[in-house]
Design a protein around this motif. Structure first.
Motif: not given
Lengths: 115, 114
Positions: A68-95
């Protein structure tokens, strides 16, 4: 697009690949989240960043690495994943205010398939 | 920690009929209960929420009821329309708590048949 935007919308990767998911919020919020959504399961909270500091990690495998480099941006880095990691990845924000219940604003998600 | 169970997992109703989705929670300290709607291929969005100082809340065709003694709450949709077809998630938290404290149910796929 306003609100919370995620890219890419779809991602197919092999188990040895490295990829990153990106999220950007245009709402001026001070907290951002990564959720994993699998079929027939509750939304699983993976990571929370509040005021750019990671405040919670729900025992997510180390093959998932948030940034999370700043309050507006968020990353999810993925490496050597497994088949069970298949899914919908949702980002959300709140105040976060510590006074009222914060409404979550979700992005449209990245549908990830791990082959 | 909190555990939220949601039933049914799938629900089909005829257009114009009512639909009811039920959730139970385990932590008696929970007192904030939002409902999110996720249409196919779209993001989840908050549609209604209730706090435990009230037993029912309505917003046009949707209503939520809460039985704090029994620790369950329900979403009621009347006069269903095709655009109500979606996955509905219930959640539980503490009033004044952070969104990170929300515990979600597993979702109900509602299909409104024309």
């Amino acid at each position: 697009e306003t609100g919370v935007t995620q890219t890419p919308r779809h991602l197919v990767m092999g188990m040895t690949n490295k990829k990153s998911l990106k999220c950007e919020q245009h709402l001026g919020h001070n907290a951002m989240y990564w959720y994993k959504q699998s079929a027939k399961k509750p939304l699983e909270l993976m990571f929370v960043y509040s005021l750019e500091e990671r405040v919670e990690n729900n025992s997510v495998p180390s093959r998932f690495s948030p940034e999370c480099p700043n309050s507006s941006h968020l990353f999810l880095h993925l490496h050597t994943l497994q088949p069970e990691d298949s899914a919908l990845y949702l980002c959300a924000s709140s105040q976060e205010s510590g006074i009222t219940n914060e409404k979550l604003f979700f992005g449209s998600g990245t549908q990830l398939s791990v082959l | 920690g909190e555990n939220v169970e949601q039933h049914p997992s799938t629900l089909s109703v005829q257009e114009g009929d009512s639909a009811v989705i039920k959730c139970t929670y385990s932590d008696s300290a929970s007192n904030y209960f939002p409902w999110y709607k996720q249409e196919l291929g779209k993001r989840p969005q908050l549609i209604i929420d209730i706090r435990s100082n009230v037993g029912e809340k309505k917003d046009q065709r949707i209503a939520v009821t809460l039985n704090k003694t029994a620790k369950h709450f329900s979403l009621h949709i009347t006069e269903t329309q095709p655009e109500d077809s979606a996955v509905y998630f219930c959640a539980a938290s503490i009033v004044g708590g952070s969104a990170r404290q929300l515990t979600f149910g597993s979702g109900t796929q509602l299909t409104v048949l024309p």
